[in-house]
Design a protein around this motif. Structure first.
Motif, mmCIF file in Angstrom:
data_model
loop_
_atom_site.group_PDB
_atom_site.id
_atom_site.type_symbol
_atom_site.label_atom_id
_atom_site.label_comp_id
_atom_site.label_asym_id
_atom_site.label_seq_id
_atom_site.Cartn_x
_atom_site.Cartn_y
_atom_site.Cartn_z
ATOM 1 N N ALA A 191 4.961 -20.829 0.964
ATOM 2 C CA ALA A 191 4.398 -21.215 -0.332
ATOM 3 C C ALA A 191 5.236 -20.762 -1.526
ATOM 4 N N ALA A 192 6.516 -20.461 -1.311
ATOM 5 C CA ALA A 192 7.330 -19.947 -2.416
ATOM 6 C C ALA A 192 7.513 -20.973 -3.528
ATOM 7 N N ASN A 193 7.358 -22.262 -3.218
ATOM 8 C CA ASN A 193 7.507 -23.288 -4.249
ATOM 9 C C ASN A 193 6.204 -23.579 -4.968
ATOM 10 N N ASP A 194 5.096 -23.026 -4.480
ATOM 11 C CA ASP A 194 3.788 -23.368 -5.023
ATOM 12 C C ASP A 194 3.128 -22.232 -5.789
ATOM 13 N N THR A 195 3.587 -21.004 -5.600
ATOM 14 C CA THR A 195 2.949 -19.861 -6.229
ATOM 15 C C THR A 195 3.991 -18.785 -6.498
ATOM 16 N N TRP A 196 3.697 -17.933 -7.452
ATOM 17 C CA TRP A 196 4.611 -16.844 -7.789
ATOM 18 C C TRP A 196 4.143 -15.520 -7.213
ATOM 19 N N GLU A 197 3.058 -15.551 -6.434
ATOM 20 C CA GLU A 197 2.579 -14.343 -5.779
ATOM 21 C C GLU A 197 2.183 -14.671 -4.354
ATOM 22 N N LEU A 198 2.682 -13.876 -3.402
ATOM 23 C CA LEU A 198 2.409 -14.096 -1.992
ATOM 24 C C LEU A 198 1.597 -12.921 -1.450
ATOM 25 N N ASP A 199 0.615 -13.233 -0.634
ATOM 26 C CA ASP A 199 -0.181 -12.201 0.026
ATOM 27 C C ASP A 199 0.267 -12.140 1.481
ATOM 28 N N LEU A 200 0.999 -11.091 1.826
ATOM 29 C CA LEU A 200 1.502 -10.925 3.187
ATOM 30 C C LEU A 200 0.635 -9.902 3.904
ATOM 31 N N ASP A 201 -0.515 -10.375 4.383
ATOM 32 C CA ASP A 201 -1.461 -9.501 5.091
ATOM 33 C C ASP A 201 -1.824 -8.279 4.262
ATOM 34 N N GLY A 202 -2.166 -8.550 3.003
ATOM 35 C CA GLY A 202 -2.615 -7.484 2.119
ATOM 36 C C GLY A 202 -1.535 -6.861 1.272
ATOM 37 N N HIS A 203 -0.276 -7.152 1.538
ATOM 38 C CA HIS A 203 0.831 -6.635 0.725
ATOM 39 C C HIS A 203 1.260 -7.739 -0.245
ATOM 40 N N ARG A 204 1.175 -7.456 -1.527
ATOM 41 C CA ARG A 204 1.482 -8.441 -2.554
ATOM 42 C C ARG A 204 2.972 -8.462 -2.881
ATOM 43 N N VAL A 205 3.551 -9.653 -2.816
ATOM 44 C CA VAL A 205 4.964 -9.848 -3.123
ATOM 45 C C VAL A 205 5.070 -10.938 -4.181
ATOM 46 N N HIS A 206 5.915 -10.729 -5.166
ATOM 47 C CA HIS A 206 6.082 -11.701 -6.245
ATOM 48 C C HIS A 206 7.387 -12.481 -6.084
ATOM 49 N N VAL A 207 7.316 -13.779 -6.302
ATOM 50 C CA VAL A 207 8.510 -14.623 -6.320
ATOM 51 C C VAL A 207 9.090 -14.564 -7.732
ATOM 52 N N LEU A 208 10.262 -13.947 -7.862
ATOM 53 C CA LEU A 208 10.881 -13.759 -9.173
ATOM 54 C C LEU A 208 11.787 -14.913 -9.562
ATOM 55 N N ALA A 209 12.394 -15.564 -8.567
ATOM 56 C CA ALA A 209 13.292 -16.692 -8.837
ATOM 57 C C ALA A 209 13.441 -17.502 -7.563
ATOM 58 N N SER A 210 13.673 -18.804 -7.724
ATOM 59 C CA SER A 210 13.826 -19.686 -6.569
ATOM 60 C C SER A 210 14.863 -20.746 -6.892
ATOM 61 N N MET A 211 15.805 -20.948 -5.969
ATOM 62 C CA MET A 211 16.860 -21.946 -6.129
ATOM 63 C C MET A 211 16.908 -22.786 -4.858
ATOM 64 N N LEU A 212 17.159 -24.091 -5.011
ATOM 65 C CA LEU A 212 17.150 -24.989 -3.866
ATOM 66 C C LEU A 212 18.511 -25.151 -3.208
ATOM 67 N N LEU A 213 19.610 -25.148 -3.972
ATOM 68 C CA LEU A 213 20.941 -25.327 -3.393
ATOM 69 C C LEU A 213 21.929 -24.416 -4.105
ATOM 70 N N PRO A 214 22.258 -23.288 -3.480
ATOM 71 C CA PRO A 214 21.806 -22.824 -2.172
ATOM 72 C C PRO A 214 20.336 -22.439 -2.200
ATOM 73 N N ARG A 215 19.722 -22.377 -1.020
ATOM 74 C CA ARG A 215 18.326 -21.961 -0.946
ATOM 75 C C ARG A 215 18.275 -20.445 -1.093
ATOM 76 N N VAL A 216 17.855 -19.988 -2.259
ATOM 77 C CA VAL A 216 17.781 -18.566 -2.568
ATOM 78 C C VAL A 216 16.417 -18.282 -3.174
#
Length: 286
Positions: free
Chosen positions: A76-101
């Motif tokens: 879900a990195a393209n749909d939200t800026w916060e990920l819930d990884l089994d209770g551990h919150r991680v934020h998506v700070l930046a996303s690039m498609l080519l290269p995929r970073v």
């Protein structure tokens, strides 16, 4: 090839680009050549992407390029800026498609970073790289760090981090190499390189039998250097700062410079840098 202010897709341009690809040139090298011939930078970038994507499948079928393979993707990195990884919150700070970073904030806690450094500190040895001509590990001048490989699940902390990575990427734990922890002292660096194994080299066959090709990398920063130490992507002029707890993910769907996955660790100019690196494989790695 005349100067242009708009992307063009014509046979001469396509053939020129594909000839450069076959010769092993990176998109950055093609961009520099086009700029020297009068292209505007944005137009040149668009022309490179459009032309190569339009022709890459046909070229691959002719064995000029390796075929694309499935790669991990952050959930879900393209749909939200916060990920819930089994209770551990991680934020998506930046996303690039080519290269995929994808740059992730807070992938590890401060306590997890400290523990990982302590686990590795007394086991460090000079870092090596795989010699693709012989298939043997060796020390090289391009890499001036110290490091240690952990077996998968070797320690409860390793197992917890590996499970979090598997959840992040929806990729099986067993399809990954063990964590490698690295320390870069003052002046240490890792010059730009690719993480995939070049299938044309004689020393590659043995490592590909153990899980197939590398398809993605995750670099986790365990501390924040006083100065320097960024992860760089020269083909796209991107630098990711080394910040404790953060991580940078990148994937490469074929063993070729077209992925723009050329990357390096910039020299540490003050202090030290600790990272934990995870390489993901196509299949189970033993």
């Amino acid at each position: 090839m005349p100067a242009s202010t708009a992307p063009r897709v014509d046979p001469a341009l396509a053939q020129w680009m594909l000839d450069r690809v076959r010769a092993g040139d990176t998109p950055q090298a093609m961009l520099e050549a086009m700029l020297a011939q009068g292209w505007q930078q944005q137009s040149a970038l668009e022309a490179i992407e459009h032309t190569l994507q339009a022709h890459v499948d046909a070229v691959g079928a002719a064995n000029a390029l390796p075929a694309r393979v499935a790669v991990p993707q952050p959930v879900a990195a393209n749909d939200t800026w916060e990920l819930d990884l089994d209770g551990h919150r991680v934020h998506v700070l930046a996303s690039m498609l080519l290269p995929r970073v994808v740059v992730l904030g807070g992938f590890l806690s401060a306590d997890e970073c400290r523990q990982m450094i302590q686990l590795a500190r007394h086991r460090l040895a000079p870092s090596t790289t795989l010699n693709l001509e012989t298939g043997e590990d060796q020390q090289v001048g391009d890499r001036s760090s110290e490091g240690v490989f952990f077996q998968r699940g070797e320690h409860p902390l390793c197992a917890r981090i590996e499970a979090r990575i598997a959840r992040l990427l929806d990729w099986p734990v067993e399809n990954g190499e063990g964590l490698q922890v690295l320390r870069y002292g003052p002046g240490a660096e890792y010059r730009p390189h690719y993480d995939y194994f070049d299938p044309r080299r004689p020393g590659t066959a043995a490592t590909l039998q153990r899980g197939g090709q590398r398809v993605a990398s995750l670099v986790i920063y365990l501390n924040t250097p006083h100065r320097g130490g960024a992860t760089t992507f020269p083909d796209v002029h991107l630098e990711v700062g080394a910040v404790a707890g953060n991580a940078v993910f990148f994937s490469y769907d074929r063993a070729h410079p077209l992925t723009r996955s050329l990357h390096g660790g910039a020299p540490v100019t003050e202090g030290e840098k600790w990272v934990a690196t995870k390489w993901l494989r196509q299949a189970r790695h033993d």
